[in-house]
Design a protein around this motif. Sequence first.
Motif, PDB file in Angstrom:
ATOM      1  N   SER A 200      52.036   3.091 -28.351  1.00  0.00           N
ATOM      2  CA  SER A 200      51.402   4.051 -28.791  1.00  0.00           C
ATOM      3  C   SER A 200      50.541   3.373 -30.112  1.00  0.00           C
ATOM      4  O   SER A 200      48.908   3.794 -29.836  1.00  0.00           O
ATOM      5  CB  SER A 200      51.610   5.684 -28.741  1.00  0.00           C
ATOM      6  N   ALA A 201      51.516   3.184 -30.393  1.00  0.00           N
ATOM      7  CA  ALA A 201      51.558   2.177 -32.281  1.00  0.00           C
ATOM      8  C   ALA A 201      50.297   0.412 -31.491  1.00  0.00           C
ATOM      9  O   ALA A 201      49.147   0.386 -32.702  1.00  0.00           O
ATOM     10  CB  ALA A 201      52.239   2.236 -33.338  1.00  0.00           C
ATOM     11  N   VAL A 202      50.986   0.554 -30.679  1.00  0.00           N
ATOM     12  CA  VAL A 202      50.498  -1.328 -30.375  1.00  0.00           C
ATOM     13  C   VAL A 202      49.243  -1.028 -29.822  1.00  0.00           C
ATOM     14  O   VAL A 202      48.197  -2.101 -29.989  1.00  0.00           O
ATOM     15  CB  VAL A 202      51.427  -2.422 -29.630  1.00  0.00           C
ATOM     16  N   PHE A 203      49.162  -0.314 -28.945  1.00  0.00           N
ATOM     17  CA  PHE A 203      47.619   0.429 -28.347  1.00  0.00           C
ATOM     18  C   PHE A 203      46.602   0.015 -28.796  1.00  0.00           C
ATOM     19  O   PHE A 203      45.600   0.393 -29.340  1.00  0.00           O
ATOM     20  CB  PHE A 203      48.059   1.764 -27.584  1.00  0.00           C
ATOM     21  N   GLU A 204      46.560   0.760 -30.381  1.00  0.00           N
ATOM     22  CA  GLU A 204      45.981   1.472 -30.985  1.00  0.00           C
ATOM     23  C   GLU A 204      45.265   0.234 -31.769  1.00  0.00           C
ATOM     24  O   GLU A 204      44.013  -0.201 -31.933  1.00  0.00           O
ATOM     25  CB  GLU A 204      46.381   2.510 -32.327  1.00  0.00           C
ATOM     26  N   ARG A 205      46.643  -0.412 -31.969  1.00  0.00           N
ATOM     27  CA  ARG A 205      46.063  -1.593 -33.113  1.00  0.00           C
ATOM     28  C   ARG A 205      45.817  -2.433 -31.870  1.00  0.00           C
ATOM     29  O   ARG A 205      44.402  -3.630 -32.421  1.00  0.00           O
ATOM     30  CB  ARG A 205      47.562  -1.989 -33.436  1.00  0.00           C
ATOM     31  N   VAL A 206      45.995  -2.989 -31.295  1.00  0.00           N
ATOM     32  CA  VAL A 206      45.110  -3.698 -30.004  1.00  0.00           C
ATOM     33  C   VAL A 206      43.386  -2.998 -29.369  1.00  0.00           C
ATOM     34  O   VAL A 206      42.713  -4.358 -29.757  1.00  0.00           O
ATOM     35  CB  VAL A 206      45.978  -3.998 -29.177  1.00  0.00           C
ATOM     36  N   LEU A 207      43.526  -2.422 -29.103  1.00  0.00           N
ATOM     37  CA  LEU A 207      42.369  -1.812 -28.411  1.00  0.00           C
ATOM     38  C   LEU A 207      41.192  -1.395 -29.512  1.00  0.00           C
ATOM     39  O   LEU A 207      40.375  -1.035 -29.612  1.00  0.00           O
ATOM     40  CB  LEU A 207      42.566  -0.638 -27.438  1.00  0.00           C
ATOM     41  N   GLY A 208      41.811  -1.054 -30.497  1.00  0.00           N
ATOM     42  CA  GLY A 208      40.922  -0.896 -31.955  1.00  0.00           C
ATOM     43  C   GLY A 208      40.435  -2.016 -32.182  1.00  0.00           C
ATOM     44  O   GLY A 208      39.189  -1.826 -33.511  1.00  0.00           O
ATOM     45  N   ALA A 209      40.758  -3.511 -31.854  1.00  0.00           N
ATOM     46  CA  ALA A 209      40.615  -4.519 -32.435  1.00  0.00           C
ATOM     47  C   ALA A 209      40.125  -5.770 -31.735  1.00  0.00           C
ATOM     48  O   ALA A 209      40.200  -6.801 -31.583  1.00  0.00           O
ATOM     49  CB  ALA A 209      41.109  -4.624 -34.199  1.00  0.00           C
TER      50      ALA A 209
ATOM     51  N   MET B 222      40.567  10.274 -20.009  1.00  0.00           N
ATOM     52  CA  MET B 222      40.033   8.620 -19.381  1.00  0.00           C
ATOM     53  C   MET B 222      38.450   7.576 -20.516  1.00  0.00           C
ATOM     54  O   MET B 222      38.949   6.326 -20.647  1.00  0.00           O
ATOM     55  CB  MET B 222      38.155   9.360 -18.590  1.00  0.00           C
ATOM     56  N   PHE B 223      39.050   7.906 -21.801  1.00  0.00           N
ATOM     57  CA  PHE B 223      38.387   7.191 -22.588  1.00  0.00           C
ATOM     58  C   PHE B 223      39.026   6.174 -23.142  1.00  0.00           C
ATOM     59  O   PHE B 223      39.108   5.369 -23.149  1.00  0.00           O
ATOM     60  CB  PHE B 223      37.664   8.107 -23.909  1.00  0.00           C
ATOM     61  N   ALA B 224      40.773   6.438 -23.110  1.00  0.00           N
ATOM     62  CA  ALA B 224      41.348   5.647 -22.869  1.00  0.00           C
ATOM     63  C   ALA B 224      41.765   5.032 -22.446  1.00  0.00           C
ATOM     64  O   ALA B 224      41.699   3.607 -22.886  1.00  0.00           O
ATOM     65  CB  ALA B 224      42.699   6.155 -23.995  1.00  0.00           C
ATOM     66  N   ARG B 225      41.505   5.137 -21.536  1.00  0.00           N
ATOM     67  CA  ARG B 225      41.413   3.912 -19.805  1.00  0.00           C
ATOM     68  C   ARG B 225      40.392   3.343 -20.059  1.00  0.00           C
ATOM     69  O   ARG B 225      40.480   2.457 -19.633  1.00  0.00           O
ATOM     70  CB  ARG B 225      42.113   4.959 -18.711  1.00  0.00           C
ATOM     71  N   LEU B 226      39.144   3.580 -20.417  1.00  0.00           N
ATOM     72  CA  LEU B 226      38.291   3.068 -20.687  1.00  0.00           C
ATOM     73  C   LEU B 226      37.883   1.824 -21.491  1.00  0.00           C
ATOM     74  O   LEU B 226      37.894   1.047 -21.117  1.00  0.00           O
ATOM     75  CB  LEU B 226      36.832   3.762 -20.591  1.00  0.00           C
ATOM     76  N   GLN B 227      38.713   2.200 -22.177  1.00  0.00           N
ATOM     77  CA  GLN B 227      38.469   1.117 -23.480  1.00  0.00           C
ATOM     78  C   GLN B 227      40.097  -0.101 -23.472  1.00  0.00           C
ATOM     79  O   GLN B 227      39.700  -0.791 -24.115  1.00  0.00           O
ATOM     80  CB  GLN B 227      39.077   1.959 -24.470  1.00  0.00           C
ATOM     81  N   LEU B 228      40.629   0.472 -22.385  1.00  0.00           N
ATOM     82  CA  LEU B 228      42.059  -0.944 -22.319  1.00  0.00           C
ATOM     83  C   LEU B 228      41.380  -1.148 -21.073  1.00  0.00           C
ATOM     84  O   LEU B 228      41.488  -2.014 -21.112  1.00  0.00           O
ATOM     85  CB  LEU B 228      43.482  -0.065 -21.600  1.00  0.00           C
ATOM     86  N   LEU B 229      40.720  -0.793 -20.057  1.00  0.00           N
ATOM     87  CA  LEU B 229      39.993  -2.000 -19.305  1.00  0.00           C
ATOM     88  C   LEU B 229      38.908  -2.373 -19.916  1.00  0.00           C
ATOM     89  O   LEU B 229      38.167  -3.383 -19.493  1.00  0.00           O
ATOM     90  CB  LEU B 229      39.087  -0.951 -18.174  1.00  0.00           C
ATOM     91  N   GLN B 230      37.974  -1.757 -20.901  1.00  0.00           N
ATOM     92  CA  GLN B 230      36.656  -2.532 -21.911  1.00  0.00           C
ATOM     93  C   GLN B 230      37.021  -3.671 -22.297  1.00  0.00           C
ATOM     94  O   GLN B 230      37.102  -5.233 -22.537  1.00  0.00           O
ATOM     95  CB  GLN B 230      36.445  -1.994 -22.697  1.00  0.00           C
ATOM     96  N   ALA B 231      38.888  -3.888 -22.933  1.00  0.00           N
ATOM     97  CA  ALA B 231      39.594  -5.249 -23.575  1.00  0.00           C
ATOM     98  C   ALA B 231      39.610  -6.121 -22.310  1.00  0.00           C
ATOM     99  O   ALA B 231      39.533  -6.774 -22.194  1.00  0.00           O
ATOM    100  CB  ALA B 231      40.780  -4.470 -24.334  1.00  0.00           C
ATOM    101  N   VAL B 232      39.971  -5.841 -21.187  1.00  0.00           N
ATOM    102  CA  VAL B 232      40.273  -6.007 -19.919  1.00  0.00           C
ATOM    103  C   VAL B 232      39.491  -6.984 -19.742  1.00  0.00           C
ATOM    104  O   VAL B 232      39.272  -8.442 -19.102  1.00  0.00           O
ATOM    105  CB  VAL B 232      41.261  -5.262 -18.498  1.00  0.00           C
ATOM    106  N   SER B 233      38.074  -6.233 -19.335  1.00  0.00           N
ATOM    107  CA  SER B 233      36.804  -7.144 -19.200  1.00  0.00           C
ATOM    108  C   SER B 233      36.646  -8.500 -20.244  1.00  0.00           C
ATOM    109  O   SER B 233      35.945  -9.160 -20.102  1.00  0.00           O
ATOM    110  CB  SER B 233      36.074  -6.242 -18.870  1.00  0.00           C
ATOM    111  N   ASP B 234      37.142  -8.133 -21.330  1.00  0.00           N
ATOM    112  CA  ASP B 234      36.547  -8.608 -22.270  1.00  0.00           C
ATOM    113  C   ASP B 234      37.772  -9.962 -21.953  1.00  0.00           C
ATOM    114  O   ASP B 234      36.539 -11.074 -22.509  1.00  0.00           O
ATOM    115  CB  ASP B 234      37.071  -8.418 -23.928  1.00  0.00           C
TER     116      ASP B 234
END
Length: 592
Positions: A140-149, A563-575
């Motif tokens: 969860s900490a890795v998700f937060e660090r990565v998907l927050g930047a 849903m928002f957490a998943r969208l942010q993850l897929l946003q990173a995948v899209s980037d």
Amino acid sequence: MTGVDVGEPRLWPSLGSQGPQPNPRPNQLPLPEVRPQYFRFCLFLPVAMSMGRLGVEETLAALNAALGPGGPVWYKETRARHLRARDFLAPRRALQARFEEGQVPKQVIHAIAGLQGPGVAPVLRCAPTPAGLALQLQRSAVFERVLGAVATYVAPAAHAALEPRVVLHCPALRGRPCALRLSQLRAVLVADHLARALHAHRVSVRLVPAVRDPHMLTFLQQLRVEWPAASGRARTVTEALRSRALAELTPAHDSGALPPGALGQVCLKELVDERGRRAGYDPNLDSCLVTEELLSLLAELQEAVQHWPEHSSLGLAAVSDTGADGCVVVHVVSCEEEFQQQKLDLLWWKLDDQAPLRQKHLVCGPVKVAGAPGTLTAPEYYELRHMQVCKASALKYGKDLTQDPAWTEIFRVLCVATIKFEMLSTAPQNQLLLALADNSISTKGTKSGTFVMYNCARLATLFEGYRCSVEKGLYPTFPPVSSLDFSLLHDEGEWLLLFNSILPFPDLLSHTGMLACTAPGLHITARTEMVCKFLVQLSMDFSSYYNRVHILGEPRPHLFGQMFARLQLLQAVSDVLHTGLAMLGLPPLSHI
């Protein structure tokens, strides 16, 4: 009430490049149009912006250092079945060679569990297992660090300084496209991809030759290859170069034996014996037939090395060292062209005292075609793949879309994606075998460029579905990323996407642009296949996750957080996906 998730991309024949912005604004999902400049911006992020970025290589280095003196032991897991229990493993056999009976001291395990440092991912636990020492991260900490930047993960990691200036020479571009063999086309695509990778590392790159044939320029535009066109003025051979060539000519006893246009022969035997054998030049090189055209080629290379522009096309400051020794010339050639290019190398050294000492050859292996004549030219190959893309679309959608102008550009992009993934997915120095059957073009085939583009469109459709649902009042606008609860991401597919795709992407970009130019010898290799293989694997992981998990669920407040957490993850995948495609010169498809 049923969800509004969209499983298949809608048939909107649009090439808009929708995707997430690098810096989301509060209370809004960052999904406006992303222009091509965005991808270049991501690739040129200053190193200072990556100071807080987690890194796989940094974590591995810290883990190996914690075990004490010795070679590297730890490796990163990639398979889903192993990632259910661990993220890194130090195998038991390697530990037995390092520690008595393979027993790692408790204080070492305790130190590993508390590892910290720049780029080091936070550790949850480290424990001995039958397979060895297993380590799991605080996910969860890795998700937060990565998907927050996210923006910092679509730029190359900071590694040792690369060559400041590189001349990329692709002799295949001096001809006409109708004479371009598939092995030469492969060299052209490798050179274009390598130039993009070097640009991403802020390396100043000169591309030679400037293309003169208008038909070749048109063909390169079809292939989305960025290469300079020649100006109107012809190349001029300097008087010094011509005089030196005439002085070095071997006297001919029978001038009638020389072909028309030839000035004579220059002996290269001495140069081969002096420096060529050690470097790996062909020992059969003994002489070179000098022509006006050959001197013109040398003049163009000479000009590229000696007259570096003050600013590159990307706006980067010029390197202070502008001498010949401050750059390296990389000749990207097909295997059929290598012998002639070796002659040109040696002739350049013989006729020009200012010729760069470092000339390297990136030799592309042969291209074999199964079930087709060996004389298939590059334009014929392009037309064949274009026809197959159109045919596959007709089978998929039940109608012929080739007459629809709105689909014309989509078919061109899919055709180029197919060709580039075929040509670049194999290490350039290896032989490439092409299968040109119709069934090789499919959105269901997980190895093709078409499959990657199809999943790019699926992501765009997902974001568009969310945007439309917000407009209808079904979902709230996207909250600030800092407020998201990433502990809600506990599906194994979600960790697979982050740990295997987003987190290691900066290191992948860095390795793609690395050239061992200081190593001894004539030949070098490049890892230009890495991006294609990475994008295929990313698309496979995303497709599996997307087919199994309902991203846009029922519009109930207690489900919005996940849903928002998943969208942010897929946003990173899209980037990541968009940046990888930009490295191949491919635009992202918003729909297909």
